[in-house]
Scaffold this motif. Structure first.
Motif, short mmCIF file in Angstrom:
data_model
loop_
_atom_site.label_atom_id
_atom_site.label_comp_id
_atom_site.label_asym_id
_atom_site.label_seq_id
_atom_site.Cartn_x
_atom_site.Cartn_y
_atom_site.Cartn_z
N LEU A 1 21.12 63.97 40.14
CA LEU A 1 21.19 64.67 41.42
C LEU A 1 19.88 65.40 41.72
CD1 LEU A 1 22.87 65.80 43.84
CD2 LEU A 1 23.52 67.68 42.32
N TYR A 2 19.40 66.18 40.76
CA TYR A 2 18.21 67.00 41.00
C TYR A 2 16.94 66.16 41.02
CZ TYR A 2 21.37 70.92 40.34
OH TYR A 2 22.40 71.81 40.47
N LYS A 3 16.96 65.03 40.35
CA LYS A 3 15.82 64.11 40.48
C LYS A 3 15.66 63.65 41.92
CE LYS A 3 16.05 59.73 39.39
NZ LYS A 3 15.40 58.96 40.49
N ARG A 4 16.80 63.52 42.60
CA ARG A 4 16.77 63.05 43.98
C ARG A 4 16.46 64.17 44.97
NH1 ARG A 4 22.43 59.57 44.03
NH2 ARG A 4 21.67 57.73 42.95
N VAL A 5 17.01 65.36 44.74
CA VAL A 5 16.95 66.38 45.80
C VAL A 5 16.17 67.64 45.45
CG1 VAL A 5 19.16 65.60 46.75
CG2 VAL A 5 19.13 67.48 45.12
N ASP A 6 16.03 67.96 44.18
CA ASP A 6 15.34 69.21 43.84
C ASP A 6 14.90 69.17 42.38
OD1 ASP A 6 14.31 71.72 43.60
OD2 ASP A 6 16.12 72.79 44.22
N LYS A 7 13.74 68.61 42.14
CA LYS A 7 13.26 68.44 40.77
C LYS A 7 13.02 69.76 40.05
CE LYS A 7 11.11 63.97 41.72
NZ LYS A 7 11.52 63.92 43.11
N LYS A 8 12.90 70.83 40.82
CA LYS A 8 12.65 72.14 40.20
C LYS A 8 13.82 72.61 39.34
CE LYS A 8 9.62 73.64 43.95
NZ LYS A 8 9.42 74.61 45.05
N LYS A 9 15.01 72.04 39.59
CA LYS A 9 16.19 72.48 38.85
C LYS A 9 16.44 71.68 37.58
CE LYS A 9 18.74 74.49 42.75
NZ LYS A 9 20.02 74.49 43.49
N ILE A 10 15.63 70.67 37.34
CA ILE A 10 15.85 69.83 36.16
C ILE A 10 15.69 70.64 34.88
CG2 ILE A 10 14.88 67.92 34.83
CD1 ILE A 10 14.47 66.41 37.39
N THR A 11 14.73 71.55 34.88
CA THR A 11 14.49 72.38 33.71
C THR A 11 15.74 73.14 33.29
OG1 THR A 11 12.17 72.66 34.29
CG2 THR A 11 13.10 74.26 32.79
N ASP A 12 16.47 73.63 34.26
CA ASP A 12 17.66 74.43 33.95
C ASP A 12 18.76 73.58 33.33
OD1 ASP A 12 16.98 77.15 35.45
OD2 ASP A 12 16.35 75.48 36.69
N VAL A 13 18.85 72.32 33.77
CA VAL A 13 19.82 71.42 33.16
C VAL A 13 19.45 71.18 31.69
CG1 VAL A 13 20.92 69.15 33.27
CG2 VAL A 13 20.25 70.31 35.38
N LEU A 14 18.16 70.98 31.44
CA LEU A 14 17.71 70.78 30.07
C LEU A 14 17.99 72.01 29.21
CD1 LEU A 14 14.30 69.00 30.74
CD2 LEU A 14 16.48 67.96 30.15
#
Length: 613
Positions: free
Chosen positions: A289-302
């Protein structure tokens, strides 16, 4: 590897509902008439046969709410942290591409909407949904003799229940294996409506005792046919004993498919509240999802994955590599690969292809060619699985000889997916005749082809600006009763847009989406919005922008950027635009902030050329 930065909290957004629409004009009329004539045909009291049937679109009900999930940090590697405006300009919109940005504006990344049905199923975990129901090999071999499957394929949708009752009255007995296989075949054909009717009938007739995976399968089909809201309502009716993690993760996956950020976060939080242990599947859905719409949030998933001690899977690393690559952060991409190797995760062909693709687009030909060579192995003749992946990659590098060499391995005993790749490859090289030869030869071996292969040829015509050939192929699809999907519609829009007929493309998008009851792709509307914005056509830009939001394409910053460009080119003020974005829970990046300033009537302007640069 990942730098963190705080961001603002999301705001509550008002719920929206898409109003159903009705389709009218035939394809012949739509392809040949002027946009104005099509409107008159639609609005007039037309009594032609093509206009008598007016199917109703399913309503997409999107429920928004504020999120409690702590996902508000940025996604950027230390190496790429200085990229500044470049990353801002690339964020969202056309960033998720498997083809060069100048070649195709469609999101065709790891989970392309034009991928095979099996790939689409894998993306949302459908094989898992029916994993316990998989039939034995012997049953799979005699599926062609399935009376139930034949009935489902031949029966019109409005007579499915009657056909099922007749099947049962004839003394047939349903077993779980046959149910799975019939559903699988219907899904492959994307006949989700029929598949849902079958599951509903089985549940209501109590022919089988439903388990959680059966309920999850119905949740998935309900979301596809009637929207997320109806799927949520159905979940509330599932017995508590079967309302488990698989059911909710299926809903989560459909939220991700719709790119509905607020809903996806809400479902993820709901799963945590219910005490479900977070799985790699759910985390991968958030990464997707965040790869598509908001890459800034990927860090938080990690960070959450690390906290929950959930190790990234190969698919996780594919998403991270693709996210880094689309942001043009090749150094960061390579660090992800190094980390994966350290963890002992082995890359497969598609992973290598993703990395190679980004090397190609970044101009690093030597690294790309070295990777393609490793994908070939010692002898490409014994590594047939790599052919379909290598063909388009060599084409992107402009290596005609290598494309011909790989195709020579396949052509004498070719497979469908290899033909599809060959059409794409020769189209990329501009060899339309060769692409047409591959396409026509397919009919010598296979009696009929699905829309996937027509779409590949249609895209070749669109990319080469061959409007007349594209129109003829579309008519041929209609005559052969080939199903029109959103990928076909996207290719037609591109065909007319590239030919300079934006209004005709707009009309086609509207009419065909109604006639075939399909939800157009995000990229289809973006092509129109891009054209109208360049013209400074604020009225039509706002109309397309509104349609994007109306059918559920929210949370992406690119559409706001293009709308601001329309105001800029029109030299018109965009009053309260920043407030509009806040109300939609969208926060401007550097590029959009500059455009907001430029279109604010109360701020001193720079020249238009400076702003566009």
């Amino acid at each position: 590897m990942w730098a963190l930065r705080r961001a603002g909290n999301p705001l509550r957004v008002r719920a929206q509902q898409v109003v159903s629409a009705r389709g009218c004009a035939s394809l012949e009329v739509l392809l040949n008439a002027d946009a104005k004539d099509v409107e008159e045909h639609h609005e007039g009291n037309c009594q032609k046969a093509c206009c008598c049937c007016k199917p109703k679109l399913p309503a997409f009900r999107l429920s928004f709410s504020s999120s409690r999930i702590a996902l508000g940090r940025s996604f950027s590697s230390q190496a790429g942290a200085s990229s500044g405006n470049k990353d801002d300009l690339l964020e969202d919109g056309f960033s998720d591409l498997e083809v060069p940005p100048e070649a195709d504006k469609k999101d065709a990344s790891l989970t392309s909407e034009d991928s095979s049905d099996e790939d689409a199923a894998d993306e949302i975990g459908l094989p898992d949904v029916d994993a316990d129901a998989k039939p034995e090999k012997e049953h799979m071999n005699r599926v062609s003799d399935s009376i139930l499957l034949k009935a489902m394929l031949e029966t019109p949708r409005h007579e499915v229940t009657k056909a099922l009752e007749k099947w049962a009255n004839d003394g047939n007995v349903l077993d779980r294996g046959e149910l799975f296989f019939v559903l699988l075949n219907l899904r492959k054909r994307r006949w989700f409506g029929k598949a849902l009717q079958l599951l509903e009938w089985v549940e209501e007739s109590k022919l089988l005792e439903f388990v959680e995976r059966d309920y999850a399968s119905r949740v998935d089909l309900t979301a596809k046919v009637y929207g997320l809201h109806k799927a949520e309502q159905y979940i509330e009716k599932i017995p508590a004993a079967h309302r488990g993690e698989i059911v909710y993760r299926t809903l989560l996956a459909n939220c991700v498919q719709e790119a509905n950020v607020n809903k996806a976060e809400k479902v993820f939080n709901r799963m945590k509240d219910l005490g479900f242990q977070p799985t790699i599947f759910s985390f991968n859905q958030l990464l997707l999802l965040y790869k598509r719409v908001d890459k800034k949030k990927i860090t938080d998933v990690l960070a959450m994955m690390e906290k929950e001690n959930v190790k990234p899977s190969l698919f996780s690393y594919k998403l991270l590599v693709d996210a880094k690559g689309t942001s043009r952060d090749i150094e960061g991409m390579e660090k992800v690969i190094e980390q994966m190797e350290t963890e002992g995760v082995e890359p497969d062909l598609t992973f290598k292809a993703t990395a190679a693709r980004h090397y190609i687009f970044d101009g690093q030909r030597e690294k790309a060619e070295a990777l393609l060579e490793s994908m070939e192995g010692d002898d490409i003749n014994t590594n047939r699985a790599a052919c379909k992946i290598l063909l388009p990659l060599y084409a992107f590098l402009g290596k005609n000889d290598d494309v011909e060499r790989i195709w020579k391995v396949c052509k004498d005993n070719t497979r469908l997916d290899e033909c599809h790749s060959a059409i794409q490859a020769f189209g990329t090289l501009g060899d339309v005749e060769k692409a047409e030869e591959v396409f026509e030869n397919m009919f010598l071996r296979w009696k009929t082809l699905s829309s996937k292969y027509y779409n590949a040829m249609l895209k070749v015509y669109a990319n080469q600006n061959l409007l007349d050939k594209g129109k003829e192929l579309a008519k041929r699809m209609d005559e052969n009763h080939i199903k029109f999907g959103n990928t076909t519609l996207d290719a037609l829009v591109k065909l007319y847009v590239d030919a300079g007929e934006v209004e005709k493309a707009d009309s086609l998008l509207h009419k065909l989406s109604q006639k075939h009851r399909i939800r157009p792709q995000y990229s289809s509307y973006l092509m129109l919005l891009d054209c109208y914005s360049k013209k400074g056509d604020v009225h039509n830009s706002e109309r397309v922008f509104h349609k994007l939001r109306q059918i559920g394409y929210t949370g992406r910053i690119r559409q706001y950027q293009l709308l601001l460009h329309a105001y800029l080119h029109a030299k018109a003020p965009a009053y309260g635009f920043k407030e509009r974005m806040k109300a939609d829970n969208i926060f401007p990046n550097n590029a959009v902030a500059t455009l907001i300033t430029a279109t604010d009537p109360f701020v001193k302007k720079k020249s238009i050329s400076d702003l566009l640069d």
